[in-house]
Write a protein that holds these residues in place. Sequence first.
Motif, PDB file in Angstrom:
ATOM      1  N   GLY A   1       0.787  -1.217   0.000  1.00  0.00           N
ATOM      2  CA  GLY A   1      -0.010  -0.119   0.115  1.00  0.00           C
ATOM      3  C   GLY A   1       0.678   1.179   0.024  1.00  0.00           C
ATOM      4  N   GLN A   2       1.958   1.146  -0.172  1.00  0.00           N
ATOM      5  CA  GLN A   2       2.924   2.405  -0.142  1.00  0.00           C
ATOM      6  C   GLN A   2       3.988   2.164  -1.457  1.00  0.00           C
ATOM      7  N   ARG A   3       3.574   3.290  -2.421  1.00  0.00           N
ATOM      8  CA  ARG A   3       4.448   3.450  -3.693  1.00  0.00           C
ATOM      9  C   ARG A   3       5.772   3.688  -3.176  1.00  0.00           C
TER      10      ARG A   3
ATOM     11  N   ALA B   1      11.507  -1.928   8.982  1.00  0.00           N
ATOM     12  CA  ALA B   1      10.576  -0.743   8.686  1.00  0.00           C
ATOM     13  C   ALA B   1      10.503  -0.418   7.141  1.00  0.00           C
ATOM     14  N   THR B   2       9.922   0.673   6.718  1.00  0.00           N
ATOM     15  CA  THR B   2       9.866   0.758   5.257  1.00  0.00           C
ATOM     16  C   THR B   2      10.943   1.977   5.123  1.00  0.00           C
ATOM     17  N   PHE B   3      11.434   1.840   4.004  1.00  0.00           N
ATOM     18  CA  PHE B   3      12.751   2.775   3.350  1.00  0.00           C
ATOM     19  C   PHE B   3      12.208   3.151   2.042  1.00  0.00           C
ATOM     20  N   ASP B   4      13.150   4.319   1.714  1.00  0.00           N
ATOM     21  CA  ASP B   4      12.878   4.729   0.419  1.00  0.00           C
ATOM     22  C   ASP B   4      13.122   4.173  -0.795  1.00  0.00           C
ATOM     23  N   THR B   5      14.339   3.115  -0.398  1.00  0.00           N
ATOM     24  CA  THR B   5      15.157   2.494  -1.531  1.00  0.00           C
ATOM     25  C   THR B   5      15.067   1.080  -1.410  1.00  0.00           C
ATOM     26  N   GLU B   6      15.115   0.162  -2.233  1.00  0.00           N
ATOM     27  CA  GLU B   6      15.234  -1.052  -1.677  1.00  0.00           C
ATOM     28  C   GLU B   6      16.625  -1.669  -1.416  1.00  0.00           C
ATOM     29  N   ALA B   7      17.783  -0.952  -1.676  1.00  0.00           N
ATOM     30  CA  ALA B   7      19.103  -0.925  -1.362  1.00  0.00           C
ATOM     31  C   ALA B   7      19.073  -0.563   0.259  1.00  0.00           C
TER      32      ALA B   7
END
Length: 86
Positions: free
Chosen positions: A21-23, A57-63
């Motif tokens: 749910g978070q692009r 947690a969620t991060f801005d990048t996959e890396a």
Amino acid sequence: MAEVIKVGEHWAAIQTEQASGQRHRWTAAWAVYATRKEAETAAPGEPVRCLVSGGTATFDTEADARARAELDANRTAAVLSGTYRD
């Protein structure tokens, strides 16, 4: 497909995915196993075979998500083997 890496005396499987749910946000699941074979054949967090598992947690990048999961898995493996130093 999870990436399998050596973490101290153990092995870890790390899998990244887009956060639900978070692009443009990423999260990662990780699990530490006693053997490489277990890490290669099990899904991250499979409770029967992994020693410890977790998620980021969620991060801005996959890396960034993958790097955090690798750090967490390495720290956990060090605790399991008695070599963790803060």
